[in-house]
Design an enzyme around this catalytic site. Structure first.
Site, PDB file in Angstrom:
ATOM      1  N   ASP A   4      -8.022  -5.532  -1.073  1.00  8.17           N
ATOM      2  CA  ASP A   4      -8.322  -6.327  -2.267  1.00  8.17           C
ATOM      3  C   ASP A   4      -7.864  -7.778  -2.153  1.00  8.17           C
ATOM      4  O   ASP A   4      -8.257  -8.613  -2.967  1.00  8.17           O
ATOM      5  CB  ASP A   4      -7.678  -5.673  -3.499  1.00  8.17           C
ATOM      6  CG  ASP A   4      -8.207  -4.270  -3.725  1.00  8.17           C
ATOM      7  OD1 ASP A   4      -9.428  -4.100  -3.667  1.00  8.17           O
ATOM      8  OD2 ASP A   4      -7.400  -3.341  -3.933  1.00  8.17           O
ATOM      9  N   HIS A  24       0.845  -1.195   0.000  1.00  4.91           N
ATOM     10  CA  HIS A  24       0.000   0.000   0.000  1.00  4.91           C
ATOM     11  C   HIS A  24       0.878   1.242   0.000  1.00  4.91           C
ATOM     12  O   HIS A  24       1.985   1.215   0.543  1.00  4.91           O
ATOM     13  CB  HIS A  24      -0.923   0.030   1.232  1.00  4.91           C
ATOM     14  CG  HIS A  24      -2.109   0.914   1.024  1.00  4.91           C
ATOM     15  ND1 HIS A  24      -2.078   2.259   1.302  1.00  4.91           N
ATOM     16  CD2 HIS A  24      -3.334   0.651   0.528  1.00  4.91           C
ATOM     17  CE1 HIS A  24      -3.255   2.777   0.994  1.00  4.91           C
ATOM     18  NE2 HIS A  24      -4.035   1.831   0.519  1.00  4.91           N
ATOM     19  N   ARG A  65      -9.655  -3.071   6.677  1.00  6.10           N
ATOM     20  CA  ARG A  65     -10.735  -3.513   5.779  1.00  6.10           C
ATOM     21  C   ARG A  65     -10.521  -4.982   5.421  1.00  6.10           C
ATOM     22  O   ARG A  65     -11.462  -5.738   5.239  1.00  6.10           O
ATOM     23  CB  ARG A  65     -10.759  -2.643   4.511  1.00  6.10           C
ATOM     24  CG  ARG A  65     -10.972  -1.168   4.803  1.00  6.10           C
ATOM     25  CD  ARG A  65     -10.799  -0.315   3.560  1.00  6.10           C
ATOM     26  NE  ARG A  65      -9.456  -0.427   2.994  1.00  6.10           N
ATOM     27  CZ  ARG A  65      -9.076   0.116   1.846  1.00  6.10           C
ATOM     28  NH1 ARG A  65      -9.933   0.827   1.141  1.00  6.10           N
ATOM     29  NH2 ARG A  65      -7.834  -0.030   1.406  1.00  6.10           N
TER      30      ARG A  65
HETATM   31  N1  HAX Z   1       4.268  -7.125  -5.012  1.00 12.07           N
HETATM   32  C1  HAX Z   1       5.486  -6.946  -5.578  1.00 12.07           C
HETATM   33  N2  HAX Z   1       6.163  -5.791  -5.500  1.00 12.07           N
HETATM   34  C2  HAX Z   1       5.608  -4.809  -4.789  1.00 12.07           C
HETATM   35  C3  HAX Z   1       4.368  -4.943  -4.138  1.00 12.07           C
HETATM   36  C4  HAX Z   1       3.688  -6.155  -4.283  1.00 12.07           C
HETATM   37  N3  HAX Z   1       2.495  -6.360  -3.749  1.00 12.07           N
HETATM   38  N4  HAX Z   1       4.094  -3.796  -3.515  1.00 12.07           N
HETATM   39  C5  HAX Z   1       5.108  -2.951  -3.768  1.00 12.07           C
HETATM   40  N5  HAX Z   1       6.019  -3.568  -4.550  1.00 12.07           N
HETATM   41  C6  HAX Z   1       7.226  -2.996  -5.142  1.00 12.07           C
HETATM   42  C7  HAX Z   1       6.829  -1.845  -6.049  1.00 12.07           C
HETATM   43  O1  HAX Z   1       6.398  -2.315  -7.318  1.00 12.07           O
HETATM   44  C8  HAX Z   1       8.117  -1.051  -6.087  1.00 12.07           C
HETATM   45  O2  HAX Z   1       8.974  -1.710  -6.967  1.00 12.07           O
HETATM   46  P1  HAX Z   1      10.006  -0.868  -7.904  1.00 12.07           P
HETATM   47  O3  HAX Z   1      10.926  -0.211  -6.927  1.00 12.07           O
HETATM   48  O4  HAX Z   1      10.648  -1.935  -8.720  1.00 12.07           O
HETATM   49  O5  HAX Z   1       9.189   0.093  -8.681  1.00 12.07           O
HETATM   50  C9  HAX Z   1       8.652  -1.231  -4.667  1.00 12.07           C
HETATM   51  O6  HAX Z   1       8.035  -2.417  -4.142  1.00 12.07           O
HETATM   52  C10 HAX Z   1       8.326  -0.064  -3.744  1.00 12.07           C
HETATM   53  O7  HAX Z   1       6.923   0.167  -3.794  1.00 12.07           O
HETATM   54  P2  HAX Z   1       6.160   0.776  -2.503  1.00 12.07           P
HETATM   55  O8  HAX Z   1       6.723   2.115  -2.243  1.00 12.07           O
HETATM   56  O9  HAX Z   1       6.150  -0.205  -1.397  1.00 12.07           O
HETATM   57  O10 HAX Z   1       4.678   0.845  -3.045  1.00 12.07           O
HETATM   58  P3  HAX Z   1       3.991   1.994  -3.886  1.00 12.07           P
HETATM   59  O11 HAX Z   1       3.493   3.047  -2.958  1.00 12.07           O
HETATM   60  O12 HAX Z   1       4.836   2.442  -5.017  1.00 12.07           O
HETATM   61  O13 HAX Z   1       2.751   1.195  -4.539  1.00 12.07           O
HETATM   62  C11 HAX Z   1       0.955  -0.325  -4.535  1.00 12.07           C
HETATM   63  C12 HAX Z   1       1.665   0.787  -3.761  1.00 12.07           C
HETATM   64  C13 HAX Z   1      -0.352  -0.623  -3.866  1.00 12.07           C
HETATM   65  C14 HAX Z   1       0.695   0.165  -5.966  1.00 12.07           C
HETATM   66  C15 HAX Z   1       1.866  -1.583  -4.558  1.00 12.07           C
HETATM   67  O14 HAX Z   1       2.043  -2.048  -3.246  1.00 12.07           O
HETATM   68  C16 HAX Z   1       1.308  -2.692  -5.426  1.00 12.07           C
HETATM   69  O15 HAX Z   1       1.564  -2.692  -6.632  1.00 12.07           O
HETATM   70  N6  HAX Z   1       0.533  -3.665  -4.837  1.00 12.07           N
HETATM   71  C17 HAX Z   1      -0.108  -4.711  -5.615  1.00 12.07           C
HETATM   72  C18 HAX Z   1      -1.345  -4.186  -6.313  1.00 12.07           C
HETATM   73  C19 HAX Z   1      -2.439  -3.907  -5.316  1.00 12.07           C
HETATM   74  O16 HAX Z   1      -2.753  -4.719  -4.461  1.00 12.07           O
HETATM   75  N7  HAX Z   1      -3.070  -2.736  -5.432  1.00 12.07           N
HETATM   76  C20 HAX Z   1      -4.193  -2.337  -4.566  1.00 12.07           C
HETATM   77  C21 HAX Z   1      -3.763  -1.391  -3.463  1.00 12.07           C
HETATM   78  C22 HAX Z   1      -4.896  -0.969  -2.576  1.00 12.07           C
HETATM   79  C23 HAX Z   1      -5.885  -0.168  -3.351  1.00 12.07           C
HETATM   80  O17 HAX Z   1      -5.661   0.919  -3.822  1.00 12.07           O
HETATM   81  N8  HAX Z   1      -7.024  -0.736  -3.563  1.00 12.07           N
HETATM   82  O18 HAX Z   1      -7.880  -0.213  -4.398  1.00 12.07           O
END
Ligand code: HAX
Length: 446
Positions: A372, A317, A326
């Protein structure tokens, strides 16, 4: 004027001087600093938006109008014999900041019943959408189609005073919210049930009517209310909330703004993650021929996903730094109602194995599950197997929070949103200056 609108009027009158005082007397007080990593990295954590509808603490999770989700579920009025409160009560709370009485909830039920009929052309537009359009695309298009109904747009054209903007925005918001269950369920029946539409039951509440029109028996009404309530808002900076606010800041009406917010929600890193989780799990389920994987097999599946350069959907997140409450609410629901469900067992296994893997990989700042990771498993269990539809339910819930935000944006006269961008040369000039100040902040979301 309805009593809800009356109350809203009084609350607005009380809030306006607070904002005016902050602007006039304290406008130059510094709230936050901005670092290079925030400018390049999606503005994480910069405190630059204001909303009283909800607030997200990285460790505690979301509060709506100051109440945690467990408090919301305890305090909001419920239909007789139900565990999950009326969605209408949440609408009241988010708009006014007050927990409604039973009577006040009834008034929202009445308001929605008066406004629930969908113009015929909306069905026709849904019918005309090309084959294989995603349900979120259809939802956004259906909402856009109704823009011609906007009271705000008409009033604006006739030249109303700024101080009255919120009134017609409120009318648009209530009109749209009342129609969303019909739009969502029509999309569902059109795509997956040969268009065999189940008529609304005007005696049912928002959640029950949604379940009824979808064709699902009890306790799907409880699931719908739970689902709409937990997805309603997540403070103002997430993609859907921010998009809704941004578009509305140009004085685009509720229809244009909510359609835009739906488009933002439809991305796989945001709301679409709920369908991605199910898609990903069903792939494994099919591979395992329905068997429950061992912990080692599940670990391998997660590593394979990461090694293929994909994210683990439902984990991580941008703000939260612990398990999403949630997620926990839905987990409690699942442990009570569907503990033996195979897909829930998969989700339960992920809860165990994913965080240590993400910690070991060392990239994600938050290794814990978000909303999610769990939500699709509940819908799947009750027979809603068309997972492309899950984000539509998220969108209907989220519209409640964004509509409340937009009404208040208008009431408080928040201006056109317009942050400043700079060039890479400019960032380098600041960054490479030997006297550049470095931030003492640890995480970008603090
Ligand atoms: N799986 C693999 N890698 C992940 C990850 C996951 N679940 N979560 C973060 N990372 C990676 C990022 O892709 C990023 O990689 P790079 O440095 O190579 O770009 C690194 O870890 C740092 O990211 P972060 O700072 O921890 O996370 P962000 O704030 O950039 O992104 C996200 C937050 C939710 C987009 C991210 O955790 C993610 O992609 N999660 C999976 C998708 C997901 O579940 N999305 C729903 C989130 C909740 C929401 O909004 N619901 O609607």
């Amino acid at each position: 004027m309805s009593r809800l609108k009356d109350k809203l009027h009084d609350k607005i009158e009380a809030q306006r001087p607070r904002i005016n005082k902050l602007l006039k007397e304290y406008g130059d007080v510094i709230i936050d600093e901005v670092t290079v990593s925030q400018v390049i990295g999606g503005m994480r954590g910069i405190k630059s938006l204001i909303s009283d509808i909800s607030y997200l603490d990285p460790f505690e999770g979301i509060r709506y109008r100051g109440y945690t989700l467990p408090e919301i579920f305890e305090k909001l009025p419920k239909p007789a014999g139900a565990d999950m409160p009326y969605v209408e009560g949440l609408v009241y709370l988010l708009l006014t900041g007050d927990i409604p009485t039973e009577k006040e909830v009834e008034e929202v039920l009445d308001e929605f019943q008066k406004r629930r009929i969908l113009p015929r052309y909306v069905y026709e537009v849904i019918d005309a959408m090309p084959c294989c359009s995603h349900p979120m695309t259809i939802l956004s298009s259906a909402i856009m189609t109704m823009q011609r109904e906007s009271f705000f747009a008409k009033k604006y054209k006739s030249g109303i005073n700024k101080l009255e903007y919120w009134d017609s925005t409120y009318e648009d918001a209530m009109n749209l919210l009342a129609k969303l269950p019909e739009i969502g369920t029509y999309i569902y029946t059109k795509l997956y049930r040969d268009g065999k539409r189940i008529q609304q039951n005007p005696n049912l509440d928002f959640g029950s009517n949604f379940a009824h029109m979808l064709g699902f028996e009890k306790p799907f009404d409880e699931v719908s209310r739970l689902y709409f309530i937990i997805h309603a808002d997540h403070e103002a900076g997430n993609v859907s909330a921010h998009t809704g606010h941004l578009v509305a800041s140009s004085l685009a009406d509720v229809y244009l703004s909510i359609a835009s917010m739906i488009n933002g929600l439809a991305g796989p890193l945001h709301g679409l993650a709920n369908q991605e989780v199910l898609r990903w799990l069903i792939e494994l389920y099919d591979k395992m021929e329905g068997k429950i994987p061992t912990e080692d097999e599940m670990r391998q599946y997660v590593w394979d996903t990461l090694n293929a350069g994909h994210v683990v959907p439902g984990f991580g997140h941008a703000v939260l730094r612990k398990t999403d409450p949630r997620y926990m609410l839905q987990r409690e629901f699942s442990l009570k109602h569907l503990p033996e469900d195979p897909i829930f067992k998969y989700v339960d296994l992920l809860y165990k194995v994913v965080p240590p893997i993400l910690l070991e990989q060392g990239k994600a700042k938050n290794p814990w599950p978000n909303v999610d990771a769990q939500s699709g498993a509940v819908l799947w269990h009750y027979g809603l197997r068309e997972y492309d539809f899950y984000t539509v339910m998220f969108g209907i819930g989220r519209a409640i929070g964004i509509c409340a935000n937009i009404v208040w944006d208008r009431a408080l006269g928040f201006p056109l949103e317009r942050p400043k961008s700079i060039t890479t040369d400019m960032v380098e000039k600041v960054a490479f200056n030997p006297k550049a100040k470095r931030s003492k902040k640890k995480g970008s979301a603090e």
